[in-house]
Every structure is written in structure tokens, then in C-alpha cells.
Design a protein around this motif. Structure first.
Motif, short mmCIF file in Angstrom:
data_model
loop_
_atom_site.label_atom_id
_atom_site.label_comp_id
_atom_site.label_asym_id
_atom_site.label_seq_id
_atom_site.Cartn_x
_atom_site.Cartn_y
_atom_site.Cartn_z
N SER A 57 0.80 -1.22 0.00
CA SER A 57 0.00 0.00 0.00
C SER A 57 0.84 1.28 0.00
O SER A 57 0.40 2.30 -0.51
N LEU A 58 2.04 1.25 0.57
CA LEU A 58 2.83 2.47 0.75
C LEU A 58 3.20 3.08 -0.60
O LEU A 58 3.79 2.43 -1.45
N ARG A 59 2.85 4.36 -0.76
CA ARG A 59 3.09 5.04 -2.03
C ARG A 59 4.09 6.19 -1.92
O ARG A 59 4.89 6.40 -2.80
N ILE A 60 4.01 6.96 -0.82
CA ILE A 60 4.87 8.14 -0.70
C ILE A 60 5.52 8.17 0.68
O ILE A 60 4.87 7.96 1.70
N VAL A 61 6.84 8.42 0.69
CA VAL A 61 7.60 8.60 1.91
C VAL A 61 8.27 9.96 1.86
O VAL A 61 8.92 10.30 0.87
N CYS A 62 8.11 10.75 2.92
CA CYS A 62 8.64 12.13 2.93
C CYS A 62 9.57 12.34 4.12
O CYS A 62 9.41 11.73 5.17
N PHE A 63 10.50 13.27 3.91
CA PHE A 63 11.42 13.69 4.96
C PHE A 63 11.39 15.21 5.04
O PHE A 63 11.82 15.89 4.10
N LEU A 110 8.36 8.77 -4.37
CA LEU A 110 7.25 7.97 -4.88
C LEU A 110 7.71 6.54 -5.07
O LEU A 110 8.75 6.28 -5.69
N ILE A 111 6.94 5.60 -4.54
CA ILE A 111 7.20 4.18 -4.73
C ILE A 111 6.26 3.68 -5.82
O ILE A 111 5.03 3.74 -5.66
#
Length: 563
Positions: free
Chosen positions: A485-491, A509-510
Motif C-alpha cells: 500500500s505504501l506510495r509516498i515517503v517524505c522527509f 514515490l514508490i
């Protein structure tokens, strides 16, 4: 009759209301006479009066500008918005966009402050007189449904404001307005009788400070007039108090309420028992006063104004800068149980935890606390009572960071969680990539400021953050527990107020479904700066600042990190 003509007219208008580009409206209108009848009213529905920041309207010649409005345009106007801009507008924006230029001034600082105030007073009178005479008075009675004039972020010296004459005209000619946004300055509180809008569903006001009972007198008058219609209430102030200083309790709300109860000038109905006016808001669903003192809501609550309101959205901020936001789609918030739990500073969040147990159906929670460690995160245990509905959690605890073990517990308790944002204690947590821990998580944001040497010992650049995400994906893939489900990871992403474009930080973006390649080793893709692996079956790439809002929209709307 064609197939499209069999569609109900209300549905056609609703579909066309999603069109935003003027050229698209024109193309639809010119398709045939039948569609022209639907597209034309929507084309002219919103009239924007754009005012160039600078000198007031004694150099604008507003008479000639407002005279450009043709009768066939005015008959379709339903919304009027007055806005400010700093750069010259381009021509050809359309008749719904009145561009009021500043032909003789390039900057608002070309004249001294005292002279600017004189010009402003004269220009404000000219502008409001022409606004009423050339536009509002020409509309059919009850035609206007929304009037928005937000001057909060304009330069005070060189901008103009709405005047009492305009409010009076809106009340006199257009008292079926359902949306009103206005900045209540001192001169607008001279006549409380004009604040009579019985059909108002949405009201947003801004005040200069908390020290004027006259302004709140008018607010009470307006709220009582629309008590059977109001659904959204938004309030804020342009006085920003130092969150490090605890404010003394103000009596301005009570003083204004006492004056209002004894005022017969703004009373539209016979007084209740004892000669005092009372009211509640039985249809109010949204209360948003993040930038106002929480004491205003507490006052309204204790006086019965909102005790019976079926609130579904509640956002407030206390004098110390602590913010709390609660949002639900399925039920109503148990406001009656909230303030007994929060009357005093919660001990490690236990007051909030106790409150969260009193109802079910919470879809989003926002907690921003100046107290940090004193407030704690024990309240997160109360979220398990909303496991079937909770979608978003946003936390900002100054002085501490969110523990990974609490995040893991949150994932196990709330299987439908889609968005989580906070400053993490130990960097990028591995648990967000576990399908067993977070089966539904789409967006994760470690809000830690990128560039601080306090996190992972060194500042992280884009390539380092990309590598962290990619390596975590690869590790979980090998273990067979990778989430889908994971689509976007931000820092550390910070976005613009209106555009939501990335101003700082890194977003990744994954993307799944990458075709396997002969070479199964990780490699850089020079065209977009992504990493992909044949056996991994996915790629990771950095999102550009302009791409970010679009992808957030695809996930159900842009995420407002703290409310």
C-alpha cells in the motif's frame, strides 16, 4: 432528443461545475445551444475583483472598471471574491476577473505611512461606494450566495477593506447569502443591526485582536440570526501571541455577550424569558479556530451556544500554542466530554486518552503540543477505540519525538491507517514497510527538519534519503513481508500555503509493476533520478515540487500536516 439531453439538468450542471479552465467552458458552451444554457451561468458564476497592492482607488478610476460589467454577465453572478495580488495580472483573464491595476506605483512603499493612510481612507470610501452601486445593488434580490473579502495577508497601510456600507448592502439586498468571509475591523462594529444573515451556512471572520467587545457583539448578533442554518464556523486573529507566554484569561467574550444580551438594536425577535437573548447552533458541524484562543470556544460551550451542536470537525488552539484537531465522518464528536477532560493541562495526555474512549468514529486527529514531554503520547492508546474509522494521525510534540514502539502499536491497533506524520525518534522506522503492521498505510512523513545535525548525526540530502527508502524496501522484500500500500515517503517536507508545492525537504514515490530487467542489480536511472531493481519489481524516485500536489490529490487530497 439526443442521449445527453436525457440527463437531468441538475446532473449536467454538477458535472460542468468541475471545469476550471475558461477555455474549456467556452468549448463546452459553443458545442450546442443546449449545453450553452448550462455552461454560461457557471462561466460567470464567480466574479473576482483583483486589487493591486499599492495606492488606494483614487488612482484606479473604479467607476470605469466596474462599468465594464455588462448586464448579461451580472445576471449570472452568484459569488463575489475580492482579493489582492502583488504582480501585474495578465490580460485576457475574462469578464469574471476584474483587474484593478495600480498604474502609477510599482511598490507599496513609494509614499510615507501617514500619506498612505490619508489616501487609504479616501480610496476606501470610493471603492465601497462603487462596489455597492455598480455591482451589489444591480443584482437581483437573493441572487448572491457568497461574498468573500479576505484582507488578512494584505499590507495594512496600502490596502483597502470592506466598509460598513457594503455589509449593510449585503444585508439589505442579498440576505439569502449562504457563505460569508470578512475581516471584522473596528469600523465594522459600529452598527450591529446589519449582521442579519438567516441563510448563512458558512461563516469565516477574522479580527485584529481579542480586545474589542464590539466586534464580538456583532459576531453574536450574526450567529443568532443564522442559528438554524449555520454549518461551518471559522475564526482567526491577525494578532499572533507569543506561545511561550501564558496569556491571562480575557473577559472580552463575556463583556461582549453581556452587551449583546441587553442590546435591542440588533434583536430581530422578541426577547426570551427574563429579557435576555439566548441561542444555540443545532446544525453546526465544523468549528475551526486554530489561530484563535481556545477560551473563545470554551466560552461558547459554557454559555450553551455549541453544547448541542453535532460537530464533526473541531480544531482549536490554546493560549500556549497547543493545537488539537478532531475529525469524523461517521459520527459526531462528543464535545460535552472533551472539556471536562482538558480543563487543566493533561497529565501525559491522559485527559485526551480518556476523552477518546467516550465515542467512536474518529477519522483524523491532529495534536501539536508545545509542552512536548509533559504532554507525552499516552493518549495514542485511546485511538484503538477508533480502529475501524481512523485514517490519519498528525503529531507535533515540541521537545520530544514519536517513539517507534508507539507507532508499531498504533499500526497493530488501527489497521486502516493511511496517513501518519510526526518527528520520529530513530529515523525511518522499518515497521511502516511491514504489511502485517501497516496493511493500509499510503503516506508516511517524518517531519524532522532536514539539515539538522541532531538526526542520524549528519544532515540528509536527497540521495541519502532515497537510499534509505530503497534499502528498506529491498530488505522487507527479501523477508517476504513488504507492504503493497505504501506510495509516498517524505522527509521534512514543507509546502506552500496555497499551492502545496514542496518548499523544502524530500518526497519519494514508490512505483510498482516495473518490468524485470536482465541485470538484477540496483542501478541509477539518469532520466528521473530513480532507483529500481529487477527482482524488487518496483522503483523509487524523488517527487518534484510541482508533482507533489498532484500525487497527493491522487491519494485523496493534499495532507495538511498540522490541521
Amino acid at each position: 432528443m439526443t442521449t445527453i439531453q436525457r440527463i437531468p439538468g441538475e446532473l449536467v450542471s454538477h458535472i460542468l461545475s468541475y471545469i476550471e479552465t475558461p477555455a474549456d467552458f467556452i468549448n463546452v458552451a459553443l458545442t450546442c445551444k443546449w449545453l450553452y444554457a448550462f455552461a454560461t451561468p457557471l462561466f460567470y458564476e464567480k466574479l473576482i475583483i483583483a486589487i493591486r497592492i499599492g495606492l488606494p482607488p483614487n488612482v484606479w478610476d473604479p467607476d470605469s472598471i466596474l462599468a465594464k460589467l455588462k448586464p448579461q454577465w451580472i445576471q449570472h453572478v452568484r459569488r463575489i471574491e475580492v482579493d489582492y495580488y502583488y504582480e501585474d495580472c495578465t490580460d485576457g483573464l475574462g469578464p469574471w476577473h476584474l483587474h484593478i491595476p495600480d498604474p502609477g506605483l510599482q511598490t507599496g512603499w513609494a509614499i510615507d505611512e501617514e500619506e498612505a493612510k490619508i489616501f487609504k481612507q479616501a480610496g476606501q470610501l470610493v471603492f465601497n461606494d462603487h462596489l455597492v452601486e455598480k455591482l451589489i445593488a444591480r443584482l437581483s434580490s437573493g441572487q448572491l450566495k457568497a461574498f468573500n473579502f479576505d484582507t488578512r495577508y494584505a499590507m495594512d497601510v496600502c490596502s483597502i477593506d470592506i466598509s460598513l456600507s457594503t455589509v449593510r448592502a449585503l444585508c439589505q439586498y442579498q440576505n439569502t447569502i449562504s457563505q460569508l468571509k470578512v475581516t471584522l475591523r473596528e469600523d465594522l462594529a459600529d452598527d450591529c443591526s446589519v449582521y442579519d444573515f438567516p441563510y448563512l451556512k458558512y461563516f469565516k471572520f477574522e479580527v485584529q485582536d481579542r480586545s474589542s467587545p464590539e466586534q464580538y457583539h456583532c459576531i453574536y448578533s450574526l450567529l443568532r440570526s443564522c442559528r438554524n442554518a449555520l454549518e461551518e464556523f471559522h475564526c482567526s486573529t491577525d494578532t499572533f501571541d507569543n506561545p511561550f507566554v501564558e496569556l491571562s484569561s480575557s473577559t472580552v467574550f463575556q463583556d461582549a455577550y453581556n452587551d449583546w444580551m441587553s442590546c435591542r438594536k440588533c434583536s430581530q425577535e422578541p426577547l426570551s424569558r427574563g429579557g435576555q437573548k439566548r441561542f444555540d447552533l443545532p446544525r453546526l458541524k465544523i468549528w475551526n479556530c486554530k489561530e484563535m484562543d481556545q477560551s473563545f470556544f470554551e466560552f461558547c460551550f459554557k454559555n450553551g451556544i455549541v453544547q448541542r451542536s453535532p460537530l464533526k470537525s473541531f480544531l482549536t488552539q490554546d493560549a500556549a500554542g497547543n493545537a488539537l484537531g478532531l475529525f469524523t465522518d461517521r459520527s459526531t464528536l462528543n464535545i460535552n466530554a472533551l472539556f471536562p477532560s482538558l480543563e487543566q493541562h493533561p497529565n501525559n495526555g491522559l485527559g485526551l486518552q480518556k476523552y477518546l474512549k467516550t465515542f467512536k468514529g474518529l477519522s483524523k486527529i491532529v495534536v501539536s503540543s508545545f509542552y512536548g514531554r509533559e504532554f507525552g503520547i499516552s493518549w495514542a492508546g485511546g485511538l484503538k477505540h477508533h480502529a475501524d474509522s481512523l485514517k490519519q494521525v498528525h503529531v507535533k510534540l515540541m521537545g520530544m519525538r514519536f517513539p517507534v514502539e508507539v507507532l508499531e502499536e498504533l499500526g497493530r491497533n488501527c489497521r486502516g491507517l493511511e496517513v501518519f506524520a510526526s518527528e520520529m525518534e530513530d529515523g525511518l522506522p522499518a515497521c511502516i514497510f511491514h504489511k502485517d503492521t501497516f496493511p493500509s498505510l499510503k503516506y508516511f512523513h517524518d517531519t524532522t527538519y532536514i539539515g539538522s545535525p541532531d538526526w542520524l548525526d549528519i544532515p540528509l540530502h536527497g540521495e541519502q534519503c532515497l537510499s534509505l527508502v530503497y534499502n528498506a524496501l529491498w530488505k522487507e522484500k527479501k523477508m517476504g513481508n513488504l507492504t503493497e500500500s505504501l506510495r509516498i515517503v517524505c522527509f521534512g517536507v514543507r509546502t506552500g500555503r496555497s499551492s502545496h508545492e514542496i518548499l523544502q525537504g524530500h518526497a519519494f514515490l514508490i512505483k510498482r509493476g516495473i518490468i524485470d530487467k536482465e541485470n538484477s542489480v540496483a542501478q541509477w536511472i539518469a532520466t528521473d533520478g530513480s532507483l529500481e531493481h529487477g527482482n524488487l519489481g518496483m522503483s523509487v524516485r524523488r517527487l518534484g515540487s510541482l508533482e507533489y500536489p498532484e500525487f497527493m490529490e491522487s491519494l485523496g487530497g493534499h495532507t495538511d500536516l498540522y490541521g
